[in-house]
Design a protein around this motif. Structure first.
Motif: not given
Length: 376
Positions: A50-63
């Motif tokens: 019922g919830k998504k994971a926290e995302e750590i955004e990256m510029a050149e690779v996947g989050n």
């Protein structure tokens, strides 16, 4: 419902989850594809919890993803990666009567599914946990975990134990209680060119210097201490009638202990030419520290061994030369590696998992993590 029976009754759904993740191809350096795979994981988290994971955004690779289950103060850490070494379209997902093939299925998408189903088991049976479970999934492990390392280490420092979802030792199913540390060095040797026929004495051969350095470098290998140096790349020269003014060496270093790794690193920092007219430039350095076996590691393995015994598995431990994200967590928290799925062909077109061990490894991971939570 008994744990093994739970996983066995859901085996078809488990395999479908594996398929969904594997066909979402995720080469380390193709962010768009990697993020599409990340979205598949997020869909699973949302659907099951019922919830998504926290995302750590990256510029050149996947989050990168961090999924937290539970609200306790203390935590145990599960670590995995969703990036693979495979370019899109090189190998395809396929299933036979006893194996499942596909890009990254062994390293380590099937193991990510085992972690998700661990949480699903806890959730469906509403188990009370005295510690929360943090599942950290990065997107750059295959290229050194450069962007994810600070986040991995931060989570490890907050945890009472870390479990790495890499595959076990091929052929034995052993978990890994020690890994060698890794380092890479690139040496550029600059001499002086001259005509090899008319005035060779005025030249300074970078290749000649490189040859001497290779003997010195590989002479540092000490198998008894677990230290190996491999000159895996050499470039230099060009025209045969010219004394070569430049050469390049690439060196892979593996060390079983921090002391040995630092000793070798000091060697490269202080390296001197045999011919004082040659200039040596050194680039690179330590990537991953050794994952050394400690008393705390042994205790963690002891728990896993007992849990394996309860399901009829004779579990053993091993020390290996390859590195993983366990090298980053081990200096900060007791770490057990190799709890993933059984198979063969890591980084090969034959990469696969063995169906007969799916339920066994899902159960082993779940029982071990839950036992550690209760004991510690």
């Amino acid at each position: 419902m008994e744990m093994q029976q739970y996983f066995r009754s859901n085996e078809r759904e488990i395999i479908e989850d594996m398929k969904r993740l594997v066909i979402a191809e995720s080469p380390s350096l193709q962010k768009e594809l990697a993020d599409q795979c990340k979205d598949v994981l997020q869909g699973m988290f949302k659907s099951y919890f019922g919830k998504k994971a926290e995302e750590i955004e990256m510029a050149e690779v996947g989050n990168h993803l961090k999924f937290t289950y539970g609200n306790a103060t203390e935590q145990v850490l599960l670590v995995g990666h969703y990036d693979t070494v495979w370019d899109q379209g090189v190998i395809a997902y396929r299933e036979t009567s006893d194996k499942i093939y596909g890009p990254g299925i062994l390293d380590m998408k099937a193991s990510l599914i085992s972690a998700i189903w661990l949480l699903k088991y806890v959730d469906e049976f509403n188990l009370s946990l005295s510690k929360k479970i943090v599942l950290f999934i990065n997107s750059d492990e295959e290229i050194g975990s450069t962007t994810s390392r600070p986040f991995l280490e931060a989570e490890a420092a907050k945890s009472i134990a870390a479990f790495i979802l890499e595959p076990p030792v091929v052929g034995s199913g052993d978990v890994k209680t020690a890994r060698k540390g890794t380092a890479k060095y690139l040496l550029t040797l600059e001499g002086r060119s001259a005509h090899a026929g008319n005035n060779p004495q005025e030249g300074v051969s970078a290749i000649k210097e490189a040859a001497k350095q290779i003997l010195d470098i590989e002479g540092l290998t000490d198998y008894d201490k677990g230290t190996t140096l491999n000159v895996g790349m050499i470039q230099g020269g060009g025209k045969l009638n010219v004394v070569p003014n430049e050469a390049h060496l690439g060196i892979d270093v593996r060390a079983a202990t921090t002391k040995e790794q630092r000793k070798i690193d000091d060697y490269f920092e202080e390296i001197k030419p045999h011919d004082e007219r040659v200039h040596i430039k050194v680039e690179g350095g330590i990537n991953r520290p050794p994952m050394e076996r400690t008393k705390q590691t042994a205790q963690l393995f002891g728990i896993a061994k007992e849990e394996a015994h309860e399901i009829g598995v004779d579990l053993h431990e091993a020390k290996v030369g390859g590195a993983s994200d366990g090298n980053f967590t081990a200096p900060l928290v007791r770490t057990l590696d190799g709890l993933g799925l059984v198979g063969e062909g890591i980084h090969a077109e034959s990469e696969h998992i063995e169906k007969e061990h799916i339920i066994e490894r899902f159960t082993l991971l779940t029982k071990t993590v839950l036992e550690v939570i209760e004991e510690c």
